[in-house]
Write an enzyme that holds these catalytic residues in place. Sequence first.
Site, short mmCIF file in Angstrom:
data_model
loop_
_atom_site.label_atom_id
_atom_site.label_comp_id
_atom_site.label_asym_id
_atom_site.label_seq_id
_atom_site.Cartn_x
_atom_site.Cartn_y
_atom_site.Cartn_z
N GLU A 1 -13.67 -0.67 3.58
CA GLU A 1 -13.45 0.26 2.44
C GLU A 1 -12.61 -0.57 1.39
O GLU A 1 -11.45 -0.76 1.54
CB GLU A 1 -12.85 1.58 2.74
N LEU A 2 -13.41 -1.15 0.43
CA LEU A 2 -12.68 -2.07 -0.64
C LEU A 2 -12.46 -1.01 -2.00
O LEU A 2 -11.78 -0.09 -2.06
CB LEU A 2 -13.65 -3.17 -0.68
N TRP B 1 -1.49 -1.25 1.11
CA TRP B 1 -0.28 -0.96 0.66
C TRP B 1 -0.25 0.42 0.01
O TRP B 1 0.95 0.98 -0.22
CB TRP B 1 0.43 -1.87 -0.01
N ASN B 2 -1.53 0.86 -0.68
CA ASN B 2 -1.22 2.21 -1.60
C ASN B 2 -1.14 3.40 -0.91
O ASN B 2 -0.53 4.19 -1.68
CB ASN B 2 -2.44 2.14 -2.66
N GLU C 1 -12.00 -4.37 -11.07
CA GLU C 1 -11.11 -3.39 -10.49
C GLU C 1 -9.58 -4.09 -10.72
O GLU C 1 -9.30 -5.32 -10.31
CB GLU C 1 -11.26 -3.30 -9.09
N CYS D 1 -8.45 3.55 -4.60
CA CYS D 1 -9.56 3.09 -4.72
C CYS D 1 -10.55 3.65 -5.60
O CYS D 1 -11.44 3.12 -5.93
CB CYS D 1 -10.11 3.14 -2.93
N GLY E 1 -8.84 -2.73 1.92
CA GLY E 1 -8.11 -3.69 1.40
C GLY E 1 -8.93 -4.39 0.15
O GLY E 1 -10.03 -3.63 -0.37
N GLY E 2 -8.59 -5.66 -0.01
CA GLY E 2 -9.39 -6.21 -1.18
C GLY E 2 -10.23 -6.90 -0.83
O GLY E 2 -10.69 -7.44 0.28
N LYS F 1 -2.43 -3.14 11.91
CA LYS F 1 -1.96 -3.75 11.15
C LYS F 1 -1.55 -3.40 9.97
O LYS F 1 -2.63 -3.62 9.10
CB LYS F 1 -2.39 -5.36 11.04
#
Length: 497
Positions: A256-257, A157-158, A389, A290, A234-235, A181
């Site tokens: 990519e977290l 969402w960022n 984080e 991130c 995402g997370g 998605k």
Amino acid sequence: MKTVTKLKRYDMYINGEWTSPTDGEYFPSHNPATGEAWCEVAKGSAVDVDNAVQAAHAAFLSPEWRKMTPTQRGHLVSKLGELIAENVETLAKFETLDNGKLIREMRGQLQYLPEFYHYYGGLANKIQGNVLPIDKPDMLVYSVREPLGVIAAITPWNSPLYLTTLKLAPALITGNTIVIKPSEMTSASILEFVKLVEKAGFPAGVVNVVTGFGMPVGDALTSHPLVRRIAFTGGEVSARKVVENSAKNFASLSLELGGKSPNIVFEDANLDNAAMGIIAGIFSASGQSCVAGSRAFIHKNVYDKVMEKLVHRVEQIKIGDPLQEETEMGPLATEAQLQRVEQYVDWGLKEGGKLICGGKRPENIENGWYFEPTIFEHADNTSKITREEIFGPILSVIPFEDEDEVIQLANSTEYGLATGIWTQDIGRAHRVSAEIRAGIVWINTYRSVSPIVPIGGSGLTGYGRESGMEVVHEYTQTKSVWVNTSDKIIEDPFKWV
């Protein structure tokens, strides 16, 4: 009687058509600046996912897409970049309404975004195989790179449009098809953007968007037997589920977290630049990045000077409506994220951190999910707030004495995404850069991006890379071709002398 405003409604985009959800359900998306619902988004199901993946698979096999030359695919991707450039203001507004980022920031990001499509559009016909120096006579052996098939792109969402671009552009130039998605928190800007995909002339089914929640949409997509690659941003919790699902379809995977990135300020640094770099690194996008530089390590000899500069500027940051040009920091994207940030402030105080400024919701703003830019001072790097984080506007500041100490402090994290180094000593810059465990090192700058440069990290940051030339290898596979050039008759394999 209060007038009820009918919300804008978004369907999904499957096989080139706007498709209502199979179950007929929609859910609201909220404007972070007000906390109020401003649109409704289709609530997808496993059936909708299957329809989208089947459409993408059929498009992948269709002559219309499969027989298209790399040059033609590149032209389509470049055209998409041109259309983005023509629609910057519209897309920027939808992004701001959905995730609360500053309209100025989104405008700047979207003005640069076409460069990614032009870069990959130009790269499309430059993906080469090799002729191999084989050790067998009368054999010509060469390799070619071919597309994988259906790609599942899971975006957060960022920064929806930017992070979708990092997956979409390389997937398309290499001949794959894709099902996107987006986050259930921020689907609108992607659905507005996909109108441009259609306008650019991509065949039906090449690009699809299914909206909804991780369960069932994300789960069904990442475990679907026809998905050949998953590109996830995402997370950590969701990522673990994605990794588990990828074992069901043996899809290749990139993650990519998060990050807990440090900014390191040495005593010889340009302190004005370093202070601005730290502020931009953590308070841009309200810390929801991130690569947010959420830890600042400042040499003890310049610690007080840098802290004075930081606090002076941070206390002047104008918080407010992200659609207003004069606003410098907007809200957090979700109410849950606001509550998470508040929880970390409580932990920081309980664990002995010294609150220098911020630490609460702004008193002059009644609605929306706003939080003040916050600075904590710490004696070491052991507390929860310095190690985990947060994804919000909280900066942890720690003094250090020498290179060896700060390298140890910077590397004392489970993440490995980005680092900023501020020094005018070029030897020191390279020495420290070599010792830092991070996928990105910025020297005397921070948060710079380019389509030419790979993005990614290690540890809890995930694995794989996005952006840059090498990413095309993650969206292709090698085929080896053996050619017997001899006109000799092949001997009977069952005749033994």
